[in-house]
Structures are given as C-alpha cells and as structure tokens.
Write an enzyme that holds these catalytic residues in place. Structure first.
Site, PDB file in Angstrom:
ATOM      1  N   GLY A  60      -4.202  -7.407  -1.818  1.00 47.41           N
ATOM      2  CA  GLY A  60      -4.196  -7.435  -0.910  1.00 47.41           C
ATOM      3  C   GLY A  60      -6.351  -8.610  -0.472  1.00 47.41           C
ATOM      4  CB  CYS A  69     -17.654  -1.680  -1.861  1.00 46.53           C
ATOM      5  SG  CYS A  69     -17.947  -0.603  -0.633  1.00 46.53           S
ATOM      6  CB  ALA A 118     -12.535   0.043   5.843  1.00 41.98           C
ATOM      7  N   GLY A 119      -9.266  -1.932   4.431  1.00 46.30           N
ATOM      8  CA  GLY A 119      -8.416  -1.747   4.489  1.00 46.30           C
ATOM      9  C   GLY A 119      -7.603  -0.429   3.725  1.00 46.30           C
ATOM     10  NE  ARG A 146      -8.731   1.648   7.199  1.00 44.30           N
ATOM     11  CZ  ARG A 146     -10.242   2.266   8.483  1.00 44.30           C
ATOM     12  NH1 ARG A 146     -10.033   3.154   8.766  1.00 44.30           N
ATOM     13  NH2 ARG A 146     -10.278   1.419   9.037  1.00 44.30           N
TER      14      ARG A 146
END
Length: 314
Positions: free
Chosen positions: A11, A128, A160-161, A165
C-alpha cells in the site's frame, strides 16, 4: 556494506518506503516487495524498477529464492497481519521493523531510544503521531519531569488509508503507552483527528505537557531542549518543524486530576508545542506527512541496525 531488505505491504506506506530506500539509502538494497493484491499499484511500480515481487503475502516471500539473502524485513500491513507475519518469520532469524501498532517488540523512536534496541529481533515504530510527538515529550522531560503529556495528531483524511482507519483504537492505545514508556511522562493520552478539509492539509501535531512550575531559566531550558530535538528529527524528516514558539502557561490544582497522585504539588506549568510535518513526496503527496514520518523513521532505524552490525564485525 549493504543489507538486502524486503517490505511486506504494497500500500501507500510500503510503496513510499520502497522509493525512499531506492533513492536515499546507502546501506539498504531492495530485494523483495510483498503484497496480497496482484493488481496493486505498489507491486506494479516495484516490477517497473526491477524489484522482485510476490502477491502471495508472507508465505510467498518465504518461498522466493531471494528470501535467503534478506536480512531486514519491514512490515507495513496492519496490527493483526503483523502478528501473523511475525509468527511465520520467527524461525528464520530475520530482523523485523514493524510499522503497524502491533507492538510485539520494543517501541523505537530514533532520536530518543534507538541505540537501546539494536539487538531486538522485532522493533516497533509506534505510530505516525508517536514518531512526531514523543521526541518532544522526551525533550521537555530532559529539562523538567513530565507529570502528564497529551498529544493530538491531526492528519488529512485523504492520507488515512484502510490500514490506518482499521487501527484507530490501536493507534491511541499504542501511542499513549509509548508516551510513557519512551517519552518518559508519568501519564499520557493520545488523540487522532482525521481532517476532511479539501484541499488536504498537512499533518499538524499538538503536544501538551504538565511539569512543575517553571521559572524563567526553566522555561529557557525547555525551549532549548525542544529546539535541539526538532533539529534532530528534521535530519531524517526535512519537513518536520515547529509551527510557532513553545508556549507556557502556569496552572494550579485544577489540572491535578490528570497527574498521578504521588506527583501532585499544586503548582504547575503547561508546556504547549505545536508542530507540522510536511512529506517529502517521494511517492505520497506532500500533505501526507503522517505517512512520511513513519517511513523516514523506519529507514533511519534500518540503516542504524545495519551500520551497528557492520561496526560489530570489524
């Protein structure tokens, strides 16, 4: 001397990390890029730049001929997936760098405690928000013991992938724990905000620390310690910076509910630090500083592990 590495997770985070290794690293060589979606953009980009790939996850990695020469494996999947991957990889003695909130191994924040964990088989990059804020908590703590620290990480919703999430609960729990265990605060709390603004805004972080009442010299010491830490992080995350000068506000007993009972004195200073993190845009957009600081920190850790090994063999 270089070390061959693999990345699990095709990703955004894994792909950005791959490009950082290819463009920036003098000690790491991309060997394998691993995903589970054969049609992913990350795997396609890896193939175009000559990196071996597999879409069969960790089992596919283990089955590849390149696996034998891989020394370091980055996991940029999810907390649950890392637990599975770590179990599968454990018999092979590879060094794992975990970019998920799984926290199987010790938390590592490069300018704070990296050298303490050079022998750990699986190190965790916290989150993060943790990478952005824990250095500041530690910096304040060098000048005055931190009784309570609270961080708020505000990131663009577009950065925010699905992995981020799906791991919101793990984010807050892992970051809160690391504020104490790595940052040195007696108590800690973490909050994440997904900002839906369009155009997207870059990552913003707020760090609030409660310390004993500071005089003028104490405030100056905190300011200098924070400034030094910001410079240290900016060495590997160029877009990391103070948004404004450190703020101080004296407080009384009204904040004591946040402070462990044995540390209460009735007289405190609130230290507020405001940060922003702009990404380097190697693969991700520049507003995705939250992802950039994770990949940059992971790269820093891997290079230190490799150079430490090289020094030990001389």
């Amino acid at each position: 001397m270089t070390a061959k590495v693999a990345i699990i997770g095709s990703g955004n985070i894994g792909t950005d990390l791959m490009f950082k290794i290819k463009r920036l690293s003098q000690h790491l060589e991309m060997a394998v890029f691993v995903g589970i979606d054969p049609a992913s953009d990350g795997l396609a980009r890896a193939r175009r730049i000559g990196v071996a790939t597999t879409a069969d996850g960790v089992e596919g990695l283990i089955a590849m001929p390149e696996f034998q020469d891989v020394e370091v494996i980055f996991d940029a999947t999810s907390a649950g997936a890392h637990r599975y991957n770590a179990e599968k990889l454990e018999p092979y003695g590879k060094r794992l760098i975990d970019l998920t909130p799984a926290a199987i191994g010790p938390f590592v924040v490069p300018p704070v405690n990296l050298d303490e964990h050079l022998d750990a088989p699986d190190v965790n990059m916290v989150t993060c928000g943790g990478q952005a804020t824990i250095p500041v908590v530690a910096a304040v703590g060098k000048a005055a013991p931190v009784h309570y620290a609270e961080i708020v990480a505000s990131i663009s919703s577009k950065s925010a992938g699905p992995g981020t999430r799906a791991n919101i609960d793990e984010f807050t729990e892992t970051t809160s724990e690391a504020i104490v265990n790595v940052g040195g605060a007696a108590a800690g709390k973490a909050i994440i905000v997904l900002n839906p603004a369009d155009p997207p805004v870059i990552m913003r972080d707020t760090v609030l620390c409660l310390v004993d009442r500071l005089d003028e010299a104490g405030r100056a010491a905190v300011e200098e310690s924070v400034a030094q830490m910001v410079r240290s992080v900016a060495e590997y995350v160029p877009g990391y910076r103070l948004k404004q000068s450190v703020q101080f506000q004296d407080e009384g007993t009204d904040v004591e509910a946040l402070i462990p009972e044995e540390r209460r004195t009735g007289s405190y200073t609130r230290v507020s630090v405001f940060l922003e993190v702009e990404g380097a845009a190697h693969y991700l957009p520049s507003y995705a500083g939250n992802l950039d600081i994770m990949t940059s920190a992971a790269l820093r850790v891997a290079e230190r592990l490799v150079t430490a090994r090289e020094g030990a063999t001389r």
